[in-house]
Design a protein around this motif. Structure first.
Motif, mmCIF file in Angstrom:
data_model
loop_
_atom_site.group_PDB
_atom_site.id
_atom_site.type_symbol
_atom_site.label_atom_id
_atom_site.label_comp_id
_atom_site.label_asym_id
_atom_site.label_seq_id
_atom_site.Cartn_x
_atom_site.Cartn_y
_atom_site.Cartn_z
ATOM 1 N N MET A 218 -1.269 -5.696 0.589
ATOM 2 C CA MET A 218 -1.881 -6.845 -0.074
ATOM 3 C C MET A 218 -1.944 -6.636 -1.585
ATOM 4 S SD MET A 218 -4.917 -8.140 2.497
ATOM 5 C CE MET A 218 -5.601 -6.533 2.903
ATOM 6 N N SER A 219 -2.178 -5.399 -1.988
ATOM 7 C CA SER A 219 -2.195 -5.084 -3.417
ATOM 8 C C SER A 219 -0.823 -5.302 -4.041
ATOM 9 C CB SER A 219 -2.644 -3.640 -3.616
ATOM 10 O OG SER A 219 -2.643 -3.280 -4.979
ATOM 11 N N LEU A 220 0.221 -4.863 -3.352
ATOM 12 C CA LEU A 220 1.582 -5.086 -3.857
ATOM 13 C C LEU A 220 1.911 -6.570 -3.899
ATOM 14 C CD1 LEU A 220 3.452 -2.221 -1.946
ATOM 15 C CD2 LEU A 220 2.988 -2.303 -4.393
ATOM 16 N N GLY A 221 1.473 -7.314 -2.869
ATOM 17 C CA GLY A 221 1.744 -8.742 -2.839
ATOM 18 C C GLY A 221 1.034 -9.497 -3.939
ATOM 19 N N SER A 222 -0.205 -9.109 -4.265
ATOM 20 C CA SER A 222 -0.932 -9.808 -5.326
ATOM 21 C C SER A 222 -0.346 -9.532 -6.701
ATOM 22 C CB SER A 222 -2.407 -9.394 -5.298
ATOM 23 O OG SER A 222 -2.540 -8.017 -5.599
ATOM 24 N N GLY A 223 0.392 -8.433 -6.825
ATOM 25 C CA GLY A 223 1.026 -8.140 -8.114
ATOM 26 C C GLY A 223 2.186 -9.049 -8.428
ATOM 27 N N GLY A 224 2.876 -9.510 -7.410
ATOM 28 C CA GLY A 224 4.000 -10.424 -7.630
ATOM 29 C C GLY A 224 5.125 -9.779 -8.418
ATOM 30 N N THR A 225 5.762 -10.575 -9.261
ATOM 31 C CA THR A 225 6.939 -10.108 -9.998
ATOM 32 C C THR A 225 6.569 -9.338 -11.255
ATOM 33 O OG1 THR A 225 8.187 -12.012 -9.187
ATOM 34 C CG2 THR A 225 9.100 -10.812 -11.069
ATOM 35 N N VAL A 226 5.588 -9.828 -12.002
ATOM 36 C CA VAL A 226 5.266 -9.207 -13.298
ATOM 37 C C VAL A 226 3.905 -8.527 -13.285
ATOM 38 C CG1 VAL A 226 6.729 -10.760 -14.603
ATOM 39 C CG2 VAL A 226 4.347 -11.393 -14.163
ATOM 40 N N ILE B 105 -1.229 5.630 -5.152
ATOM 41 C CA ILE B 105 -1.227 5.234 -6.558
ATOM 42 C C ILE B 105 -0.068 4.291 -6.867
ATOM 43 C CG2 ILE B 105 0.188 7.129 -7.447
ATOM 44 C CD1 ILE B 105 -1.830 7.285 -9.805
ATOM 45 N N LEU B 106 0.984 4.355 -6.059
ATOM 46 C CA LEU B 106 2.106 3.438 -6.266
ATOM 47 C C LEU B 106 1.679 2.002 -6.006
ATOM 48 C CD1 LEU B 106 5.024 4.023 -7.126
ATOM 49 C CD2 LEU B 106 5.697 3.749 -4.747
ATOM 50 N N GLY B 107 0.741 1.788 -5.089
ATOM 51 C CA GLY B 107 0.208 0.449 -4.868
ATOM 52 C C GLY B 107 -0.552 -0.057 -6.079
ATOM 53 N N SER B 108 -1.276 0.842 -6.772
ATOM 54 C CA SER B 108 -1.984 0.450 -7.986
ATOM 55 C C SER B 108 -1.007 0.027 -9.073
ATOM 56 C CB SER B 108 -2.852 1.613 -8.478
ATOM 57 O OG SER B 108 -3.753 2.033 -7.481
ATOM 58 N N PHE B 109 0.064 0.773 -9.245
ATOM 59 C CA PHE B 109 1.083 0.393 -10.218
ATOM 60 C C PHE B 109 1.751 -0.917 -9.818
ATOM 61 C CE2 PHE B 109 0.955 4.845 -11.654
ATOM 62 C CZ PHE B 109 1.058 4.673 -13.026
ATOM 63 N N GLY B 110 2.015 -1.083 -8.519
ATOM 64 C CA GLY B 110 2.678 -2.302 -8.075
ATOM 65 C C GLY B 110 1.849 -3.544 -8.319
ATOM 66 N N VAL C 230 7.333 8.981 -0.124
ATOM 67 C CA VAL C 230 6.083 8.374 -0.588
ATOM 68 C C VAL C 230 6.248 6.862 -0.751
ATOM 69 C CG1 VAL C 230 4.374 8.332 -2.432
ATOM 70 C CG2 VAL C 230 5.364 10.500 -1.706
ATOM 71 N N ALA C 231 7.315 6.443 -1.441
ATOM 72 C CA ALA C 231 7.522 5.014 -1.665
ATOM 73 C C ALA C 231 7.746 4.279 -0.346
ATOM 74 C CB ALA C 231 8.713 4.802 -2.594
ATOM 75 N N GLY C 232 8.481 4.899 0.582
ATOM 76 C CA GLY C 232 8.705 4.271 1.876
ATOM 77 C C GLY C 232 7.433 4.119 2.673
ATOM 78 N N GLY C 233 6.536 5.115 2.608
ATOM 79 C CA GLY C 233 5.271 5.014 3.326
ATOM 80 C C GLY C 233 4.342 3.973 2.736
ATOM 81 N N VAL C 234 4.283 3.876 1.402
ATOM 82 C CA VAL C 234 3.388 2.922 0.750
ATOM 83 C C VAL C 234 3.850 1.488 0.973
ATOM 84 C CG1 VAL C 234 2.562 2.130 -1.506
ATOM 85 C CG2 VAL C 234 2.560 4.564 -0.958
ATOM 86 N N THR C 235 5.149 1.266 0.960
ATOM 87 C CA THR C 235 5.679 -0.086 1.120
ATOM 88 C C THR C 235 5.892 -0.481 2.577
ATOM 89 O OG1 THR C 235 7.942 0.769 0.855
ATOM 90 C CG2 THR C 235 6.821 -0.019 -1.131
ATOM 91 N N GLY C 236 5.635 0.436 3.514
ATOM 92 C CA GLY C 236 5.768 0.104 4.928
ATOM 93 C C GLY C 236 7.163 0.285 5.478
ATOM 94 N N SER D 196 -6.946 -2.809 -7.370
ATOM 95 C CA SER D 196 -6.415 -1.787 -6.470
ATOM 96 C C SER D 196 -7.464 -0.768 -6.061
ATOM 97 C CB SER D 196 -5.229 -1.062 -7.135
ATOM 98 O OG SER D 196 -5.604 -0.526 -8.392
ATOM 99 N N TRP D 197 -8.627 -0.753 -6.720
ATOM 100 C CA TRP D 197 -9.697 0.142 -6.285
ATOM 101 C C TRP D 197 -10.204 -0.225 -4.897
ATOM 102 C CZ3 TRP D 197 -13.558 -3.370 -5.774
ATOM 103 C CH2 TRP D 197 -13.568 -4.463 -6.633
#
Length: 491
Positions: free
Chosen positions: A328-336, A357-362, A414-420, A345-346
């Motif tokens: 959901m955090s990655l989805g709310s970030g969108g494109t930019v 932490i990759l979700g926070s950046f995303g 790590v990236a594969g696990g965070v993004t599903g 992301s907290w």
């Protein structure tokens, strides 16, 4: 009569000549890129302060000076002890480390994480300084990477001890069943981060000696050349080791990393596609068996298959909200993205600064920012593989390939696990995530790659030019015992 020419006093000694003084070492390029790598995190730090408080953060100057000083000292060490090393590896690692510090400080400043997630930015800055000190030590003390080949089997023993050690220490409740830390009081270390480097040294030394035997094929099946049965021993041993790690320490990430690393290096050494197929079949088979018997691994796989199950009216037992929150955090970030300091992301709570932490950046940088981060990681791997291609010795080639592959596999896991994409493994994103062991080990990895590239890019000494022997009387000096041709001429 003499010929009127001054005789030579002996054969002239030819001296080898090196073109090292004329070849560019690209250190000025590295310094320029380091300035850019330090400037970007400083601007990100200012952006977070403006977004959250409406003013520049009070520690912006000290943070910028501290990061710049650490980067400058590392650059001077490379300039002195590895002058022909790759000019991009140090700036790329500095950029990632600096951005990770900014995001950890931003999450600290939110003040809404769990109480046990104490403010970690100062602690991470300390570990980053220790990591750069280790980097400088490796660049200074490792005169030639080929020295590591002498310790091939010692490396295997040390790596096995490091991997097995956490199983003898009790795990905490917040570790969720994973035994990957050694804790003594308030101090903790994750030995698997260092084991990946030491195992790479062992794999490189072992495969350099055994690659010809492992490349032999006994028969062809479905277009693949199958290895001989007696040559399957090494890969079976590593497969069993990875399964034991998974069973006794429930460390899915390290198991995948070590086995994948060995299969990649084995393929590079032998150029046999059959090893990749065998590796995939054995890894999938082992994971399926362990997942059906180990509850911790089973929970992670169930969370991967249904990441939103924890939000159901009646969630299943031992369900996890983290993957769903991260998606959901990655989805709310969108494109930019929402902008640095403006995300939520907290809400991920546990491991928002480390595993997720990759979700926070995303969320705050969006898909565009994530792609930029992945490009930086890709450049690190590309420069490492380029170093492998340029290396002049087989051990250096395999070692550079192994270190680059270990770095790439960790990023992918790590990236594969965070993004599903794959089940969550609990590993940390190199340089970005909170974790002292991770940042120190990855700085050591970059230092070894720099030493290999320094040896590979260093201009070779030109062979000594042969000086032709003079024909005739000039060939002999006085007192050489040569026949006196002038006597015959005068008579």
């Amino acid at each position: 009569m003499s010929s009127g020419r001054t005789p030579t006093t002996g054969r002239r000694r030819a001296v080898g000549r090196s073109s090292a003084g004329d070849a560019p070492n690209r250190r000025n390029t590295e310094l320029l890129m380091l300035g850019f790598a330090v400037l970007v995190p400083i601007l990100a730090y200012a952006n977070v302060g403006l977004a959250m408080d409406g003013s520049l953060p009070a520690g912006m100057l000290s943070y910028g000076l501290g990061l710049g000083a650490l980067a400058l000292v590392a650059h001077l060490a490379v300039r002195r002890f590895a002058p022909y090393a790759d000019p991009l590896l140090l700036p790329l690692a500095t950029l990632l480390n600096g951005l990770g510090l900014v995001m950890i400080w931003r999450l600290d400043k939110a003040g809404k994480l769990l109480i046990k997630n104490f403010p970690a930015a100062a602690n991470q800055l300390m570990w980053s300084g220790i990591g750069l000190a280790v980097f400088i030590g490796v660049v200074w003390l490792l005169k030639d990477h080929r020295i590591l080949q002498r310790y091939t089997y010692i490396s295997m023993v040390v790596a096995l001890v490091l991997l097995a050690a956490p199983a003898f220490f009790p795990s905490r409740k917040e570790d969720f069943g994973a035994k990957i830390w050694i804790r003594i009081g308030s101090f903790s270390v994750q030995p698997g981060e260092f084991a990946k480097i030491i195992l790479t040294v062992f794999f490189a030394g072992f495969l350099m000696v055994k690659k010809d035997a492992l490349a032999l094929a006994s028969r062809k099946f479905m277009g693949l050349y199958l290895p001989r049965g007696r040559d399957l021993g090494p890969i079976v041993v590593v497969w069993l080791l990875s399964i034991l790690i998974l069973v006794f320490e429930t460390d899915l990430g390290s198991s995948f990393l070590f086995f994948g690393l060995f299969v990649v290096m084995l393929y590079v050494a032998t150029e046999r596609t059959s090893w990749i197929v065998f590796g995939l079949v054995m890894s999938l088979g082992g994971a399926a068996v362990v997942a059906s018997t180990e509850s911790h691994v089973k929970t992670r796989i169930n969370a991967w298959l249904d990441p939103m199950a924890a939000f159901a009216p009646k969630p299943p037992p031992q369900s996890s909200e983290q993957i769903g929150q991260t998606l959901m955090s990655l989805g709310s970030g969108g494109t930019v993205g929402t902008g640095l300091g403006q995300g939520r992301s907290w809400l991920i709570q546990f491991a928002a600064k480390s595993d997720f932490i990759l979700g926070s950046f995303g969320e705050e940088l969006g898909l565009t920012g994530l792609m930029a981060l992945f490009m930086v990681y890709g450049l690190v791997v590309q420069r490492g593989l380029r170093t492998a291609l340029a290396a002049r010795d087989p051990f250096g080639k395999l070692l550079a390939v192994g270190l680059s592959s270990a770095f790439a596999l960790q990023v992918f896991v790590v990236a594969g696990g965070v993004t599903g994409l794959i089940p969550l493994t609990g590993m940390t994103m190199p340089f970005l995530a909170q974790g002292g062991s991770s940042v120190v080990a990855n700085w050591a990895l970059i230092a070894i790659l720099l030493k290999i590239s320094d040896t590979a890019r260093r201009p070779a000494v030109e062979p000594a030019a042969a000086i032709p022997e003079p024909a005739g009387p000039e060939r002999y000096g006085p007192g050489s015992g040569a026949p006196d041709q002038s006597r015959g001429a005068s008579s």
